[in-house]
Write an enzyme that holds these catalytic residues in place. Structure first.
Site, short mmCIF file in Angstrom:
data_model
loop_
_atom_site.label_atom_id
_atom_site.label_comp_id
_atom_site.label_asym_id
_atom_site.label_seq_id
_atom_site.Cartn_x
_atom_site.Cartn_y
_atom_site.Cartn_z
CD GLU A 1 42.61 36.70 38.84
OE1 GLU A 1 43.74 36.27 38.59
OE2 GLU A 1 42.25 37.00 39.99
CB THR B 1 33.68 35.88 47.31
OG1 THR B 1 33.70 36.01 45.89
CG2 THR B 1 33.17 34.52 47.71
CB ALA C 1 44.10 15.67 34.83
CG LEU D 1 35.36 17.30 33.63
CD1 LEU D 1 34.45 16.44 32.75
CD2 LEU D 1 35.52 16.63 34.99
CB CYS E 1 38.30 32.43 43.57
SG CYS E 1 38.19 34.18 43.15
CE LYS F 1 45.95 47.18 43.08
NZ LYS F 1 45.05 46.24 43.66
CE LYS G 1 32.63 33.84 43.60
NZ LYS G 1 33.06 33.78 42.22
N1 LIG Z 1 39.93 37.68 41.31
C1 LIG Z 1 38.91 36.99 40.83
O1 LIG Z 1 39.02 36.29 39.80
C2 LIG Z 1 37.57 37.04 41.51
C3 LIG Z 1 36.45 36.53 40.84
C4 LIG Z 1 35.20 36.59 41.49
C5 LIG Z 1 35.11 37.15 42.77
N2 LIG Z 1 36.23 37.63 43.40
C6 LIG Z 1 36.08 38.22 44.72
O2 LIG Z 1 36.12 39.65 44.57
C7 LIG Z 1 36.76 40.25 45.71
C8 LIG Z 1 37.93 41.10 45.24
O3 LIG Z 1 38.89 40.23 44.66
P1 LIG Z 1 40.11 40.81 43.81
O4 LIG Z 1 40.81 39.63 43.24
O5 LIG Z 1 39.63 41.89 42.91
O6 LIG Z 1 40.99 41.47 44.98
P2 LIG Z 1 42.25 42.43 44.83
O7 LIG Z 1 43.10 42.15 46.01
O8 LIG Z 1 42.82 42.33 43.45
O9 LIG Z 1 41.62 43.90 44.95
C9 LIG Z 1 41.05 44.42 46.12
C10 LIG Z 1 41.36 45.91 46.15
O10 LIG Z 1 40.61 46.52 47.19
C11 LIG Z 1 41.39 47.59 47.70
N3 LIG Z 1 40.81 47.98 49.02
C12 LIG Z 1 40.76 47.28 50.17
N4 LIG Z 1 40.12 47.99 51.12
C13 LIG Z 1 39.74 49.16 50.54
C14 LIG Z 1 39.03 50.31 51.00
N5 LIG Z 1 38.56 50.39 52.25
N6 LIG Z 1 38.84 51.32 50.16
C15 LIG Z 1 39.28 51.26 48.89
N7 LIG Z 1 39.96 50.20 48.39
C16 LIG Z 1 40.18 49.16 49.20
C17 LIG Z 1 42.77 47.01 47.77
O11 LIG Z 1 43.76 48.02 47.85
C18 LIG Z 1 42.81 46.23 46.44
O12 LIG Z 1 43.34 47.01 45.40
C19 LIG Z 1 37.14 39.09 46.62
O13 LIG Z 1 36.14 38.89 47.57
C20 LIG Z 1 37.19 37.90 45.67
O14 LIG Z 1 36.94 36.68 46.33
C21 LIG Z 1 37.45 37.59 42.78
#
Ligand SMILES: NC(=O)c1ccc[n+]([C@@H]2O[C@H](COP(=O)([O-])OP(=O)(O)OC[C@H]3O[C@@H](n4cnc5c(N)ncnc54)[C@H](O)[C@@H]3O)[C@@H](O)[C@H]2O)c1
Length: 446
Positions: A155, A122, A255, A253, A263, A35, A207
């Site tokens: 997203e 989260t 369907a 809303l 999430c 990445k 959240k």
């Molecule tokens: N995706 C969404 O739409 C969204 C929206 C709101 C909240 N969240 C929350 O945000 C958090 C992240 O979600 P996401 O979708 O971005 O996840 P993701 O899987 O896309 O990204 C997480 C990243 O963290 C990296 N990672 C893990 N451990 C690590 C470490 N020790 N050091 C460095 N990098 C590390 C992984 O390699 C990965 O690239 C989750 O808790 C999710 O519930 C997500």
């Protein structure tokens, strides 16, 4: 101000790039070398509209940097965000916090002066306290605060959501941390964004309660849609009729085939788990989880019924496989339930998704991937719309008819008008909008 963002996924990269735009120096860290290498060579590893340009701007100006070296990024940062994944733990539905705790330990090693450690991931109620404990145990001498600042972006519209959120939630008891967070979010404060300061536990729960409520709203309208199918009512009109009530609101809303994504599925499970452990089960949320799971599984049967009861040996064209449009995210997408079930019933599936095919390939190994919507239809028995990408909203219906073996369109997102489809000579199936259920008058202005 300098911040470090640990985890450069959908949330970390968007948040990091947006904070850069606020005028802050940001270092995004990920342990996934591929990445970081991709980012360094100018390639954004996820699809999110507008993110390429924002990241390019940050990298070129030097205000956004990316690295795998957590220690370097954290050293001297004013704020360190944890934005790593919190997937469902296999078996019990609890949030898997191993990435969060591992990140907390790594951060603890490298912190220098006073730092605000912010939980963006989260996480269940009490996780902030545990992270505090982990860091304090490793570095009893260190001055720091652990703050909860959950993220609500969606997203597909993540940048707009981040830049113009409905609210920002910051959970902390520390006045010092509060001041630093206020400074960080000052650009949003100037736009009159409500900024809610709460206890850390309250922020953590806000959240989960938000996502569980939204998942409930989606599941509610899905069940009403099924009732519409049985009684000759039209769910789009019902949704409009109830959504205009200010107490209910119009959003969420629509369907469809059941919610998916990174999430709602995991967050509803985690909330149900937390509530059970606290001795106060959230029975509504538990019902939502069951109803949504059943719905996703039942979708294939509906498609088979619409095709006349048997799809053995037939070819079906599927449009859209991601859990929603404008993302390449396949996590918990309804297509992962629907397509294998269709294949198991003997169908050959040809599919196309504008951005999701790279992610989807390994998850749906027996699909024939096509270059575009019309190519999927060549020689197919029917078209099934699973994800409502804009480019599927205005298909050339004459061309669709000429490509299909018979004019059959199964629309799991209700993006076409039933009467127009019938007038165009299609057998048309949607969700909760049986034939003759169209509104005669949709709106009267007086
Ligand atoms: N995706 C969404 O739409 C969204 C929206 C709101 C909240 N969240 C929350 O945000 C958090 C992240 O979600 P996401 O979708 O971005 O996840 P993701 O899987 O896309 O990204 C997480 C990243 O963290 C990296 N990672 C893990 N451990 C690590 C470490 N020790 N050091 C460095 N990098 C590390 C992984 O390699 C990965 O690239 C989750 O808790 C999710 O519930 C997500």
């Amino acid at each position: 101000m300098r911040i470090a963002m640990i985890g450069t996924g959908y949330v970390g990269l968007v948040s990091g790039a947006c904070f850069m735009k606020f005028g802050v120096d940001v270092v995004c860290v990920d342990k996934d070398e591929s990445k970081i290498e991709a980012l360094k060579s100018g390639e954004v590893p996820i699809y999110e509209p507008g993110l390429d340009a924002l990241v390019a701007e940050g990298l070129t100006s030097g205000r956004l940097t990316v690295t795998t070296n957590l220690a370097e990024a954290v050293d001297g940062a004013d704020i360190v965000f944890i934005a790593v994944g919190t997937p469902s733990r296999r078996g019990d539905g609890h949030a898997d916090l191993s990435f969060v705790y591992a990140a907390a330990e790594e951060i603890a090693h490298s912190l220098t002066g006073y730092t605000v450690v912010v939980m963006k991931s989260t996480v269940p109620v009490g996780t902030g306290q545990e992270v505090d404990r982990i860091i304090r145990k490793m570095r009893p001498d260190l001055e720091f605060d652990v703050v909860s600042n959950p993220e609500f972006l969606r997203e597909g519209s993540a940048i707009e959501d981040f830049m113009r959120p409905d609210r920002v939630v910051i959970g902390t008891d520390s006045a010092r941390a509060q001041e630093i967070m206020k400074t960080l979010y000052r650009p949003l404060y100037l736009l009159e964004t409500p900024i809610l300061f709460t206890k850390r536990e309250t922020a953590e729960l806000i959240k989960y309660a938000t996502n569980a409520f939204l998942a409930t709203k989606v599941t509610f309208i899905n069940e009403i849609a099924d009732l519409c199918d049985q009684v000759g009512a039209n769910v789009s009109d019902v949704a409009r009729g109830i959504g205009l009530d200010g107490r209910i609101g119009r959003k969420f809303l629509h369907a469809g085939p059941g919610y998916g994504g990174s999430c709602f599925p995991k967050d509803t499970l985690a909330l149900a788990r937390t509530a059970r452990e606290a001795g106060v089960p959230v029975s509504i949320v538990e019902s939502v989880i069951v109803a949504n799971g059943n719905r996703k599984k039942a979708m294939a049967e509906r498609i088979i019924a619409a095709c006349g009861g048997c799809i053995d040996g037939k070819t079906l064209a599927v449009l859209g496989v991601t859990f929603k449009p404008n993302t390449d995210d396949m996590r918990e997408s309804p297509s992962l339930d629907i397509i294998p079930a269709l294949q198991q019933a003997g169908a050959r599936v040809r599919a196309y998704d504008p951005e999701g095919m790279v992610e989807a390939g390994p998850l749906l190994p027996d699909v024939e991937w096509c270059e575009g919507a019309y190519e999927t239809m060549e020689g197919s028995e029917a078209v099934v719309i699973i994800t409502e990408w804009n480019e599927f909203r205005l298909l050339d219906l004459e061309r669709v008819k000429s490509l299909l073996q018979r004019p059959l369109l199964i629309d799991l997102r209700n993006i076409y008008d039933p009467s127009e489809m019938v007038a165009a000579g299609f057998a048309y199936y949607s969700i909760g909008r049986p034939e003759d259920s169209d509104a005669v008058v949709t709106e009267v202005m007086v």
